[in-house]
Write an enzyme that holds these catalytic residues in place. Sequence first.
Site, PDB file in Angstrom:
ATOM      1  N   GLU A  36     -16.643 -16.176  47.934  1.00 24.28           N
ATOM      2  CA  GLU A  36     -17.483 -15.637  47.418  1.00 24.28           C
ATOM      3  C   GLU A  36     -17.452 -14.137  47.535  1.00 24.28           C
ATOM      4  OE1 GLU A  36     -21.453 -17.270  47.511  1.00 24.28           O
ATOM      5  OE2 GLU A  36     -20.921 -18.942  46.530  1.00 24.28           O
ATOM      6  N   GLU A  94     -17.246 -25.002  44.816  1.00 24.85           N
ATOM      7  CA  GLU A  94     -18.617 -25.410  45.421  1.00 24.85           C
ATOM      8  C   GLU A  94     -19.611 -25.865  44.015  1.00 24.85           C
ATOM      9  OE1 GLU A  94     -20.361 -22.733  48.176  1.00 24.85           O
ATOM     10  OE2 GLU A  94     -18.688 -22.297  49.027  1.00 24.85           O
TER      11      GLU A  94
HETATM   12  O1  AHR Z   1     -22.913 -23.971  50.135  1.00 24.38           O
HETATM   13  C1  AHR Z   1     -23.709 -23.164  50.767  1.00 24.38           C
HETATM   14  C2  AHR Z   1     -23.376 -21.922  50.178  1.00 24.38           C
HETATM   15  O2  AHR Z   1     -23.429 -21.488  49.187  1.00 24.38           O
HETATM   16  C3  AHR Z   1     -21.906 -21.373  50.740  1.00 24.38           C
HETATM   17  O3  AHR Z   1     -21.850 -21.050  52.086  1.00 24.38           O
HETATM   18  C4  AHR Z   1     -21.791 -20.044  50.047  1.00 24.38           C
HETATM   19  O4  AHR Z   1     -20.343 -20.034  49.425  1.00 24.38           O
HETATM   20  C5  AHR Z   1     -22.275 -20.327  48.560  1.00 24.38           C
HETATM   21  O5  AHR Z   1     -23.314 -19.141  48.180  1.00 24.38           O
END
Ligand code: AHR
Length: 501
Positions: free
Chosen positions: A177, A303
């Site tokens: 991110e 994710e």
């Molecule tokens: O999964 C939790 C958080 O969500 C992670 O650290 C980040 O990459 C995302 O915003």
Amino acid sequence: MANARITVHTAAAIDRIAPEVHGHFSEHLGRCIYEGIWTSDSADEGGFREDVVSLLSDLEIPVLRWPGGCFADDYHWEDGVGPREERPRRRNLFWAQGPEELPEESNAFGTDEFLQLCERIGTEPYLAANVGSGDPQEAADWVEYCNYDGDTELADRRRENGHEEPYGVKYWGLGNENWGCGGRMSPEQYAREYRRFATYVGTMDNLMLDHELELIACGFENHEWNRRFMEEVRDNKWGVEFPLDHLTLHHYYGRTMTVSEADEEQYDEFLAEALEMEYHIERIAAAIDAVATTRDIGVIIDEWGAWHYEANADNGLEQPGTVLDALSAAAVLDIFNDHSDVLTMTNIAQTVNVLQCLVETDENDAWARPTYRVFDLYAPHKGNEAVQTSIETPTRGLDGEDEEDLPFVQASASTRDGAVYVTLTNLDCREAHSVDISVEGLVPDAANVEGSVLFADHEPDAEVNADNADEFGARPLDVDVDGTLSVDLEPATVAAITIEE
Ligand code: AHR
């Protein structure tokens, strides 16, 4: 008469479903690593929780991403190798490490522990290197420590730390991110950083025996950002190629909702938000395609999953494991199958205790969540050839002007050695639906058809715990075979049907 119809177009192949699409993600966050996977009290020699290792091994996880998340761009890998008592304690900029803990990192669990875990559970590791606050040297050194087989100080250090052979880590993420917690970069800025890091990390590949590093860049749910990143990163006017194998994005849904307090309309909205996954896969693939072919650069969703309001109440990001969340995972896995031509990996967040984890623990026990059951039910698709399906389904309109209807029956199909695998979900939390399934080119014989169903005995908001976890397992599904296949899907259920040749 059935009110939904699925046609499986067995001759219309999409592509092989990469097994890595069933991947997972674990971060130094709350009780995911500490207490969840690893504990200093464990009787296990490596410090792992045997009960968790056993559940993860049974699932045959193809790939596991670590150490973050936002944590990755604040992590310096050398803090986490060597004698444990000499490892420095650091603040964890983003996350607490357990319910009562300050956001601090003991570094007790580091590279060797993670890679040993992967060896124990038979999974491919995916390491995310620090781009936000690190430098290319640190990232290239990490590759050397893990993978180099020569006579250097870093390769020797790995040997001294107990691993004679190189680990052969294939997947390397450059940052996380980086439009947000990984440095708040513009797409052009991250593209320049990516090129710089990829030059050093990617060149390490020449020193590896098997030359198989795959480098992963971070994208965004904002597709204009992805387009600008791709244009800048592929700006090849100097004629120098560098590696870029996959582009990622993250998609979480359900943030404003607490499942136990929600009503059925909110369930619908939540499930519709999960289905937006399809839009994001198609848009990021298009951003790649505008500059390269999608076959050159794969799409990774590294994710994803349900992230509910109550998870924000503490930094541990814990929320109950419910049938509703599992339902969303099933529908998303169907979308993944349908996009097997562009998807190279996905990683649901986060393996143990955090967000839509598959395994939950307390001090004494570890148990499978409903989402674990869905991954288990969908496992036969891994590595199969995905084929197209057409679906006619009842829908319900959602409140809000710009929102589309929620299509209730979702499905996907794959083939292997003449057998056909169909998974289907009834996203309607209020009513059952009867579904006719025809498989082109096949007149099924009842003797060769097998069906299983999940959650027929549970309400959508049913929560799993140590005592009731076994009740969420699959049950046989009645499949009526008469030229076509017919099933009745109870509200909020997930099913799988296998038709052998
Ligand atoms: O999964 C939790 C958080 O969500 C992670 O650290 C980040 O990459 C995302 O915003």
